[in-house]
Design a protein around this motif. Structure first.
Motif, PDB file in Angstrom:
ATOM      1  N   ASP A  97       1.301  48.455  53.228  1.00  0.00           N
ATOM      2  CA  ASP A  97       2.544  47.840  52.930  1.00  0.00           C
ATOM      3  C   ASP A  97       2.614  47.301  51.565  1.00  0.00           C
ATOM      4  OD1 ASP A  97       3.537  49.012  55.716  1.00  0.00           O
ATOM      5  OD2 ASP A  97       3.441  46.348  56.429  1.00  0.00           O
ATOM      6  N   LEU A  98       1.526  46.958  50.989  1.00  0.00           N
ATOM      7  CA  LEU A  98       1.566  45.952  49.700  1.00  0.00           C
ATOM      8  C   LEU A  98       1.027  46.891  48.987  1.00  0.00           C
ATOM      9  CD1 LEU A  98      -0.659  43.370  50.424  1.00  0.00           C
ATOM     10  CD2 LEU A  98       1.595  43.017  50.261  1.00  0.00           C
ATOM     11  N   VAL A  99       0.487  48.438  48.200  1.00  0.00           N
ATOM     12  CA  VAL A  99       0.606  49.333  47.857  1.00  0.00           C
ATOM     13  C   VAL A  99       1.417  50.140  47.782  1.00  0.00           C
ATOM     14  CG1 VAL A  99      -0.919  51.333  47.665  1.00  0.00           C
ATOM     15  CG2 VAL A  99      -2.204  49.706  48.459  1.00  0.00           C
ATOM     16  N   MET A 100       2.122  50.460  48.817  1.00  0.00           N
ATOM     17  CA  MET A 100       3.971  51.701  48.918  1.00  0.00           C
ATOM     18  C   MET A 100       4.897  51.090  48.329  1.00  0.00           C
ATOM     19  SD  MET A 100       1.962  54.099  49.494  1.00  0.00           S
ATOM     20  CE  MET A 100       3.028  54.903  49.505  1.00  0.00           C
ATOM     21  N   PHE A 101       4.751  49.337  48.692  1.00  0.00           N
ATOM     22  CA  PHE A 101       6.005  48.639  48.391  1.00  0.00           C
ATOM     23  C   PHE A 101       5.868  48.593  46.834  1.00  0.00           C
ATOM     24  CE2 PHE A 101       8.689  45.202  46.918  1.00  0.00           C
ATOM     25  CZ  PHE A 101       9.394  44.451  47.881  1.00  0.00           C
ATOM     26  N   ASP A 102       4.940  48.769  46.391  1.00  0.00           N
ATOM     27  CA  ASP A 102       4.830  48.344  44.850  1.00  0.00           C
ATOM     28  C   ASP A 102       4.746  50.199  44.715  1.00  0.00           C
ATOM     29  OD1 ASP A 102       3.814  45.851  44.751  1.00  0.00           O
ATOM     30  OD2 ASP A 102       1.894  46.418  44.700  1.00  0.00           O
ATOM     31  N   ALA A 103       4.089  50.554  45.110  1.00  0.00           N
ATOM     32  CA  ALA A 103       4.736  52.164  44.840  1.00  0.00           C
ATOM     33  C   ALA A 103       6.098  52.808  44.258  1.00  0.00           C
ATOM     34  CB  ALA A 103       3.715  53.668  45.621  1.00  0.00           C
ATOM     35  N   GLN A 104       6.452  52.360  45.172  1.00  0.00           N
ATOM     36  CA  GLN A 104       8.614  52.324  44.957  1.00  0.00           C
ATOM     37  C   GLN A 104       8.890  51.977  43.793  1.00  0.00           C
ATOM     38  OE1 GLN A 104      11.222  50.309  45.451  1.00  0.00           O
ATOM     39  NE2 GLN A 104      12.746  52.010  45.587  1.00  0.00           N
ATOM     40  N   ARG A 105       8.611  50.585  44.132  1.00  0.00           N
ATOM     41  CA  ARG A 105       9.229  49.879  42.198  1.00  0.00           C
ATOM     42  C   ARG A 105       8.184  50.589  41.380  1.00  0.00           C
ATOM     43  NH1 ARG A 105      12.076  48.251  45.708  1.00  0.00           N
ATOM     44  NH2 ARG A 105      12.448  45.860  46.368  1.00  0.00           N
ATOM     45  N   GLN A 106       7.280  51.017  41.510  1.00  0.00           N
ATOM     46  CA  GLN A 106       7.091  51.972  40.245  1.00  0.00           C
ATOM     47  C   GLN A 106       7.754  53.183  40.322  1.00  0.00           C
ATOM     48  OE1 GLN A 106       2.599  51.892  41.002  1.00  0.00           O
ATOM     49  NE2 GLN A 106       2.454  49.840  40.619  1.00  0.00           N
ATOM     50  N   GLY A 107       8.384  53.907  40.957  1.00  0.00           N
ATOM     51  CA  GLY A 107       8.792  55.009  41.098  1.00  0.00           C
ATOM     52  C   GLY A 107       8.184  56.551  41.994  1.00  0.00           C
ATOM     53  N   ARG A 108       7.253  56.075  43.009  1.00  0.00           N
ATOM     54  CA  ARG A 108       6.810  56.985  43.164  1.00  0.00           C
ATOM     55  C   ARG A 108       6.850  57.306  44.156  1.00  0.00           C
ATOM     56  NH1 ARG A 108       0.379  54.575  41.085  1.00  0.00           N
ATOM     57  NH2 ARG A 108      -0.100  56.730  41.321  1.00  0.00           N
ATOM     58  N   VAL A 109       7.342  56.714  45.903  1.00  0.00           N
ATOM     59  CA  VAL A 109       8.158  56.948  46.778  1.00  0.00           C
ATOM     60  C   VAL A 109       9.993  55.983  46.386  1.00  0.00           C
ATOM     61  CG1 VAL A 109       5.980  57.090  47.821  1.00  0.00           C
ATOM     62  CG2 VAL A 109       7.747  55.284  47.626  1.00  0.00           C
ATOM     63  N   SER A 110      10.080  57.725  47.079  1.00  0.00           N
ATOM     64  CA  SER A 110      11.630  56.756  47.463  1.00  0.00           C
ATOM     65  C   SER A 110      12.318  55.689  48.105  1.00  0.00           C
ATOM     66  CB  SER A 110      12.349  58.022  47.238  1.00  0.00           C
ATOM     67  OG  SER A 110      12.392  58.995  48.794  1.00  0.00           O
ATOM     68  N   PHE A 111      11.863  55.370  48.820  1.00  0.00           N
ATOM     69  CA  PHE A 111      12.099  54.575  49.904  1.00  0.00           C
ATOM     70  C   PHE A 111      10.653  53.973  50.340  1.00  0.00           C
ATOM     71  CE2 PHE A 111      12.996  53.402  54.397  1.00  0.00           C
ATOM     72  CZ  PHE A 111      13.988  52.392  54.037  1.00  0.00           C
ATOM     73  N   TYR A 112      11.035  53.250  51.295  1.00  0.00           N
ATOM     74  CA  TYR A 112       9.417  52.102  51.902  1.00  0.00           C
ATOM     75  C   TYR A 112      10.346  50.892  53.094  1.00  0.00           C
ATOM     76  CZ  TYR A 112       4.924  50.993  54.064  1.00  0.00           C
ATOM     77  OH  TYR A 112       3.963  51.274  54.780  1.00  0.00           O
ATOM     78  N   MET A 113       9.283  51.384  54.367  1.00  0.00           N
ATOM     79  CA  MET A 113      10.176  49.683  54.936  1.00  0.00           C
ATOM     80  C   MET A 113       8.450  49.008  55.105  1.00  0.00           C
ATOM     81  SD  MET A 113      12.562  50.751  57.751  1.00  0.00           S
ATOM     82  CE  MET A 113      13.399  49.569  57.559  1.00  0.00           C
ATOM     83  N   VAL A 114       8.031  47.621  55.455  1.00  0.00           N
ATOM     84  CA  VAL A 114       7.305  47.247  55.212  1.00  0.00           C
ATOM     85  C   VAL A 114       7.220  46.361  57.182  1.00  0.00           C
ATOM     86  CG1 VAL A 114       7.142  46.662  53.320  1.00  0.00           C
ATOM     87  CG2 VAL A 114       7.021  45.161  54.709  1.00  0.00           C
ATOM     88  N   SER A 115       6.356  46.304  57.373  1.00  0.00           N
ATOM     89  CA  SER A 115       6.122  45.452  59.069  1.00  0.00           C
ATOM     90  C   SER A 115       5.004  44.426  58.779  1.00  0.00           C
ATOM     91  CB  SER A 115       5.228  46.738  59.631  1.00  0.00           C
ATOM     92  OG  SER A 115       4.146  46.833  59.792  1.00  0.00           O
ATOM     93  N   ALA A 116       5.460  43.810  57.784  1.00  0.00           N
ATOM     94  CA  ALA A 116       4.632  42.102  57.730  1.00  0.00           C
ATOM     95  C   ALA A 116       5.205  41.676  58.444  1.00  0.00           C
ATOM     96  CB  ALA A 116       4.699  41.747  55.723  1.00  0.00           C
ATOM     97  N   GLY A 117       4.185  40.472  59.040  1.00  0.00           N
ATOM     98  CA  GLY A 117       4.236  39.649  59.845  1.00  0.00           C
ATOM     99  C   GLY A 117       4.986  40.232  61.620  1.00  0.00           C
ATOM    100  N   GLU A 118       5.138  41.553  61.807  1.00  0.00           N
ATOM    101  CA  GLU A 118       5.262  42.559  63.504  1.00  0.00           C
ATOM    102  C   GLU A 118       3.974  43.208  63.589  1.00  0.00           C
ATOM    103  OE1 GLU A 118       9.606  43.539  63.334  1.00  0.00           O
ATOM    104  OE2 GLU A 118       9.165  42.769  61.493  1.00  0.00           O
TER     105      GLU A 118
END
Length: 439
Positions: A97-118
């Motif tokens: 989740d941490l890696v992909m959230f940052d990747a979206q902010r860098q424009g490397r993927v268009s969208f992501y949803m994390v499941s932190a806490g669940e």
């Protein structure tokens, strides 16, 4: 002797009575004998039944926030190695989740949803199911996929929609699916999977009725409390209840439906009270306690297969510690201190680690090694998937029908003509075969 985990059963007064003939009111009876209320006693005092007169449904837990076992009847039925596997699955998801959230902010993927806490809800419940059980997810169940065998490569191929994506690059990120793991592909609309799950469970029931030699299976549907505000939720539960479908509905009540807190979504006692209202066996569990989730799901599966099948509802209370998605800023509708408090005070991964520490099966050295190894697995799969080509352009027209329809053939021809007409406007370098695949 261990006390059995009990899931509250709806009162007999609201259970459907199946009779060969219709009900009739007997003379001088002290209760109603009506199809809509089978055994409701007559009262001579005018009194409305108000929610405030009912105690809230209790929340079952096995381990408290300090990792201490509070259910004395709890007895672990898996090995230390299997416990570590569950913990590492949760850890893997949090790191991805941490890696992909940052990747979206860098424009490397268009969208992501994390499941932190669940993470405990997903991993814990999935671990109590069999690989033959059929699953319908919403969009925050990465832990279900991981626990059932989804690999880092599988996740990344879907997120980057490359040529190895089993969805053939047609879905937006986080819409995973796996025929091999018996998990239906995720779709975006809220609650759309719930009626599908009820129908699938009814199909499994009829299948077993026609051929008892078929191993018993259940259908499990995951959803958030926001999805329970959709009409599909009510239709699905009512169908499952009236047709006695072997379905388990698992609600992740994480406090927020996008930007709407639960206090603005409903006035009743959570989602659990709705299960009882539909005549469904229901339990509420501490969603940050993986063992409570696992124990409840194990028992729910047994119950769902009893007497030919029946539905069960599990409401897991957890907390969404991250934004709803990369398109959301949750601090616009909730205080940052609230989120940080939940992260620090009651994180499901930390709670399980405390329990493992108490059991002597984990320590700081193992934690560092696991985090480094799992993060490396994520980054390796990330790099490989990002470097792969996109699927052949032709794939967008295939697989819907056994043979392409005239309309699809016409559309494919029009696309090729457009690409030929404007060769400088379209970059097909990422697409395997380019316009040549449109022949």
């Amino acid at each position: 002797m261990r006390r059995p985990l009990t899931i509250p059963t709806p009162s007999a007064t609201i259970l459907t009575t199946r009779a060969a003939s219709s009900l009739s009111q007997r003379p001088d009876s002290d209760h109603v004998s009506f199809p809509g209320a089978v055994k409701s006693a007559f009262a001579t005092t005018l009194k409305f039944d108000t929610p405030s007169t009912h105690e809230p449904m209790p929340t079952y837990r096995v381990v408290d926030q300090h990792g201490v076992v509070v259910d004395e009847s709890f007895k672990l039925d898996i090995t230390d190695e299997e416990v570590i596997k569950l913990y590492e699955d949760m850890l893997f998801i949090s790191l991805m989740d941490l890696v992909m959230f940052d990747a979206q902010r860098q424009g490397r993927v268009s969208f992501y949803m994390v499941s932190a806490g669940e993470e405990a809800v997903c991993v814990g419940s999935a671990s109590a199911l069999t690989k033959d059980d059929v699953i319908y997810c919403q969009y925050r169940e990465q832990g279900v996929f991981k626990q059932r065998g989804y690999t880092a490569k599988d996740f990344m191929d879907q997120l980057f929609a490359n040529k190895n994506d089993t969805g053939r690059g047609r879905n937006m990120p986080v819409h995973y699916g796996s025929r091999e793991l018996n998990i239906h592909t995720i779709s975006s609309p809220l609650a759309t999977q719930l009626p599908q799950a009820s129908g699938a469970a009814y199909a499994l029931k009829m299948q077993r009725q026609n051929d008892p030699s078929i191993p018993p299976r259940v259908v499990v549907a995951y959803f958030g409390e926001g999805a329970a505000s959709e009409g599909d939720f009510h239709a699905a539960l009512n169908m499952a209840a009236t047709r006695s479908c072997p379905a388990i509905f698992i609600c992740r009540n994480n406090g927020y439906a996008i930007s709407t807190p639960t206090l603005e979504q409903y006035r009743g006692d959570g989602i659990a009270s709705r299960g009882v209202g539909y005549g469904i066996d229901t339990i509420r569990v501490d969603g940050n306690d993986i063992w409570a989730v696992r124990e409840a799901t194990k028992r729910a599966r047994e119950m769902a297969l009893e007497d030919g099948g029946k539905p069960v509802l599990i409401e897991a209370l957890t907390y969404r510690v991250s934004h709803h998605s990369t398109s959301d800023d949750s601090f616009a509708y909730r205080a940052r201190v609230e989120v940080e408090d939940w992260k620090r005070r009651d994180n499901p991964i930390i709670r399980l680690r405390k329990w493992m520490d108490n059991q002597g099966i984990w320590d700081e050295e193992k934690e560092k090694e696991a985090r480094a190894r799992l993060r490396m697995d994520v980054l390796k799969a990330f790099k490989e998937a990002e470097g792969e080509k996109k699927p052949p352009v032709r794939r967008m027209f295939e697989d819907v029908y056994e043979e392409m329809t005239p309309d699809l053939k016409r559309q494919m021809k029009e696309l090729r003509e457009t690409l030929d007409r404007y060769p400088d406007e379209y970059d097909l370098s990422e697409f395997e075969g380019g316009k040549e695949t449109l022949k």
